[in-house]
Design a protein around this motif. Sequence first.
Motif, mmCIF file in Angstrom:
data_model
loop_
_atom_site.group_PDB
_atom_site.id
_atom_site.type_symbol
_atom_site.label_atom_id
_atom_site.label_comp_id
_atom_site.label_asym_id
_atom_site.label_seq_id
_atom_site.Cartn_x
_atom_site.Cartn_y
_atom_site.Cartn_z
ATOM 1 N N GLN A 1 -6.268 133.798 98.922
ATOM 2 C CA GLN A 1 -6.577 134.077 100.328
ATOM 3 C C GLN A 1 -5.530 135.009 100.940
ATOM 4 O O GLN A 1 -5.861 135.870 101.760
ATOM 5 C CB GLN A 1 -6.628 132.770 101.131
ATOM 6 C CG GLN A 1 -7.889 131.942 100.926
ATOM 7 C CD GLN A 1 -7.845 130.668 101.747
ATOM 8 O OE1 GLN A 1 -6.819 129.996 101.824
ATOM 9 N NE2 GLN A 1 -8.960 130.328 102.377
ATOM 10 N N LEU A 2 -4.257 134.835 100.556
ATOM 11 C CA LEU A 2 -3.185 135.682 101.087
ATOM 12 C C LEU A 2 -3.277 137.099 100.541
ATOM 13 O O LEU A 2 -2.876 138.057 101.215
ATOM 14 C CB LEU A 2 -1.821 135.095 100.722
ATOM 15 C CG LEU A 2 -1.455 133.725 101.286
ATOM 16 C CD1 LEU A 2 -0.121 133.264 100.711
ATOM 17 C CD2 LEU A 2 -1.392 133.762 102.803
ATOM 18 N N ALA A 3 -3.800 137.234 99.317
ATOM 19 C CA ALA A 3 -3.796 138.532 98.639
ATOM 20 C C ALA A 3 -5.080 139.319 98.820
ATOM 21 O O ALA A 3 -5.118 140.506 98.487
ATOM 22 C CB ALA A 3 -3.541 138.316 97.145
ATOM 23 N N VAL A 4 -6.131 138.705 99.351
ATOM 24 C CA VAL A 4 -7.457 139.324 99.291
ATOM 25 C C VAL A 4 -7.547 140.629 100.077
ATOM 26 O O VAL A 4 -8.337 141.521 99.720
ATOM 27 C CB VAL A 4 -8.538 138.314 99.760
ATOM 28 C CG1 VAL A 4 -8.441 138.063 101.264
ATOM 29 C CG2 VAL A 4 -9.931 138.780 99.372
ATOM 30 N N ASN A 5 -6.742 140.791 101.112
ATOM 31 C CA ASN A 5 -6.794 142.020 101.916
ATOM 32 C C ASN A 5 -5.775 143.065 101.487
ATOM 33 O O ASN A 5 -5.634 144.102 102.143
ATOM 34 C CB ASN A 5 -6.598 141.683 103.395
ATOM 35 C CG ASN A 5 -7.798 140.947 103.975
ATOM 36 O OD1 ASN A 5 -8.942 141.289 103.680
ATOM 37 N ND2 ASN A 5 -7.534 139.938 104.790
ATOM 38 N N ALA A 6 -5.062 142.800 100.392
ATOM 39 C CA ALA A 6 -4.013 143.725 99.958
ATOM 40 C C ALA A 6 -4.605 144.897 99.183
ATOM 41 O O ALA A 6 -5.590 144.764 98.460
ATOM 42 C CB ALA A 6 -2.992 142.989 99.096
ATOM 43 N N ASP A 7 -3.962 146.037 99.348
ATOM 44 C CA ASP A 7 -4.303 147.220 98.561
ATOM 45 C C ASP A 7 -3.589 147.218 97.217
ATOM 46 O O ASP A 7 -4.124 147.730 96.229
ATOM 47 C CB ASP A 7 -3.910 148.483 99.334
ATOM 48 C CG ASP A 7 -4.610 148.564 100.682
ATOM 49 O OD1 ASP A 7 -5.818 148.795 100.707
ATOM 50 O OD2 ASP A 7 -3.913 148.364 101.714
ATOM 51 N N TYR A 8 -2.404 146.622 97.185
ATOM 52 C CA TYR A 8 -1.608 146.587 95.965
ATOM 53 C C TYR A 8 -1.073 145.169 95.781
ATOM 54 O O TYR A 8 -0.431 144.623 96.684
ATOM 55 C CB TYR A 8 -0.467 147.597 96.025
ATOM 56 C CG TYR A 8 -0.984 148.985 96.337
ATOM 57 C CD1 TYR A 8 -1.770 149.668 95.411
ATOM 58 C CD2 TYR A 8 -0.731 149.594 97.565
ATOM 59 C CE1 TYR A 8 -2.297 150.924 95.702
ATOM 60 C CE2 TYR A 8 -1.241 150.849 97.859
ATOM 61 C CZ TYR A 8 -2.030 151.510 96.919
ATOM 62 O OH TYR A 8 -2.555 152.743 97.218
ATOM 63 N N VAL A 9 -1.358 144.581 94.623
ATOM 64 C CA VAL A 9 -0.987 143.200 94.329
ATOM 65 C C VAL A 9 -0.108 143.187 93.083
ATOM 66 O O VAL A 9 -0.494 143.720 92.033
ATOM 67 C CB VAL A 9 -2.238 142.327 94.113
ATOM 68 C CG1 VAL A 9 -1.842 140.923 93.632
ATOM 69 C CG2 VAL A 9 -3.050 142.241 95.399
ATOM 70 N N LEU A 10 1.073 142.584 93.197
ATOM 71 C CA LEU A 10 2.004 142.458 92.084
ATOM 72 C C LEU A 10 2.293 140.981 91.846
ATOM 73 O O LEU A 10 2.763 140.282 92.748
ATOM 74 C CB LEU A 10 3.314 143.195 92.377
ATOM 75 C CG LEU A 10 3.215 144.667 92.798
ATOM 76 C CD1 LEU A 10 4.601 145.240 93.035
ATOM 77 C CD2 LEU A 10 2.467 145.487 91.765
ATOM 78 N N ASP A 11 2.002 140.513 90.636
ATOM 79 C CA ASP A 11 2.237 139.123 90.258
ATOM 80 C C ASP A 11 3.382 139.121 89.251
ATOM 81 O O ASP A 11 3.244 139.664 88.144
ATOM 82 C CB ASP A 11 0.955 138.543 89.649
ATOM 83 C CG ASP A 11 0.981 137.025 89.547
ATOM 84 O OD1 ASP A 11 1.930 136.409 90.069
ATOM 85 O OD2 ASP A 11 0.043 136.459 88.948
ATOM 86 N N LEU A 12 4.527 138.526 89.621
ATOM 87 C CA LEU A 12 5.742 138.600 88.816
ATOM 88 C C LEU A 12 5.838 137.392 87.885
ATOM 89 O O LEU A 12 5.831 136.241 88.335
ATOM 90 C CB LEU A 12 6.973 138.670 89.716
ATOM 91 C CG LEU A 12 6.938 139.735 90.829
ATOM 92 C CD1 LEU A 12 8.291 139.795 91.539
ATOM 93 C CD2 LEU A 12 6.551 141.106 90.296
ATOM 94 N N HIS A 13 5.931 137.675 86.589
ATOM 95 C CA HIS A 13 5.965 136.648 85.546
ATOM 96 C C HIS A 13 7.173 136.860 84.643
ATOM 97 O O HIS A 13 7.956 137.797 84.816
ATOM 98 C CB HIS A 13 4.691 136.722 84.694
ATOM 99 C CG HIS A 13 3.473 136.171 85.367
ATOM 100 N ND1 HIS A 13 2.865 134.997 84.969
ATOM 101 C CD2 HIS A 13 2.734 136.632 86.402
ATOM 102 C CE1 HIS A 13 1.808 134.767 85.725
ATOM 103 N NE2 HIS A 13 1.715 135.747 86.616
#
Length: 373
Positions: free
Chosen positions: A162-174
């Motif tokens: 829900q927090l990420a759905v409106n983002a243009d760029y999403v970075l998931d750090l693993h």
Amino acid sequence: MTTEVVKSHLVVAQNASGRNMNVPIYRMKGARPGPTVYIQSSIHGAEVQGNVVIYHLIQRLKNMDICGEIILVPNCNPIGTNIKAGEYTLGRFDPVNGTNWNRGYFYDKGSVETFANTVTPEESIAGIKQRFRQHLTNAINEKLAEPWGLGLAQQLNLKLQQLAVNADYVLDLHNGPVSTRHIYIPEYAKDSAALFNIPHCIFIPNIFAGALDEATFCPWWTLREHVKSRLDRDVSFDVEAFTLEMGSQEVINFSEGAIDAASIISYLNAKSAFYQCDVKPESMQRIGVNLRDYKTLFTDWGGMVEYLAKPGHAITKGQPLAQILNIDDLDNNNGSKLLNAPCDLIPILHFPSASVLSGTQLYKVFTNYYSIT
């Protein structure tokens, strides 16, 4: 200039005592229009380096002229972080349901195709994006309201989505177990590989397997292909998502975190997230591989292992990867043996323990790799 950091908290779970478990959300919004960026870390509890990367990002972003908004969610899975067995963090799976914490995000291909049929030839890109984001938001909200309920991992994933759905760029750090830095990049965004200072790049197809990057780019990629097919209209929505593997799990390194933060800033600067920023990607060798050539080497034996091949260092066919100790044969010539590389490869990560069962994923490696710079 100084950019204000606005902090809030999101309830992501309740423990058995009925107490809320929260994650912090840091929002930094610029005065100028620009993209929305979403960055999270530690969906797997032992993968903690991303938290120090976010720390460095916040310290730097406070003194930068941001265009648009940057949303940062460190330690986004406090449940996983706190699942310990002695000195080890067992935070990869929900301990109640056995679900991988990174496999419960939402994507419905059929729903995307249905939406694609509502797009008209004259509709603007901005209009399509606004309607589609609302469509995705409604679908996630509907899934969260499932009358039969959801497992803990999927509840957590959907609240983060829900927090990420409106983002243009999403970075998931693993992080990997014992790993060199590498990044998963959707095939349509190949050009962005050169914008990060990450040497090893895995190019992945438009296939959903439950992770956040896939849940972000698969809908937009699918929508683009259907609009192109139905209307013969080639559209670009400028939405990208990546999984960044920031080294090995169970450790943080502040100096390397500062380097990783600069890498992310170089990417975001290329995507117009800052005004008058001079941070650019480094000139470096970058190695690419298609996902089908990112291979897992399983063992057909058990034993004690010394890992001879170091992550990130190329190995030629026949060179030793590991030396194995067989406890039952210490009195003869079978007490020790070498495991040799089946082909030319680059080890990217290996199992963290010296004690290995048969069938273990011992190494993950690049094969048929190539230079992309």
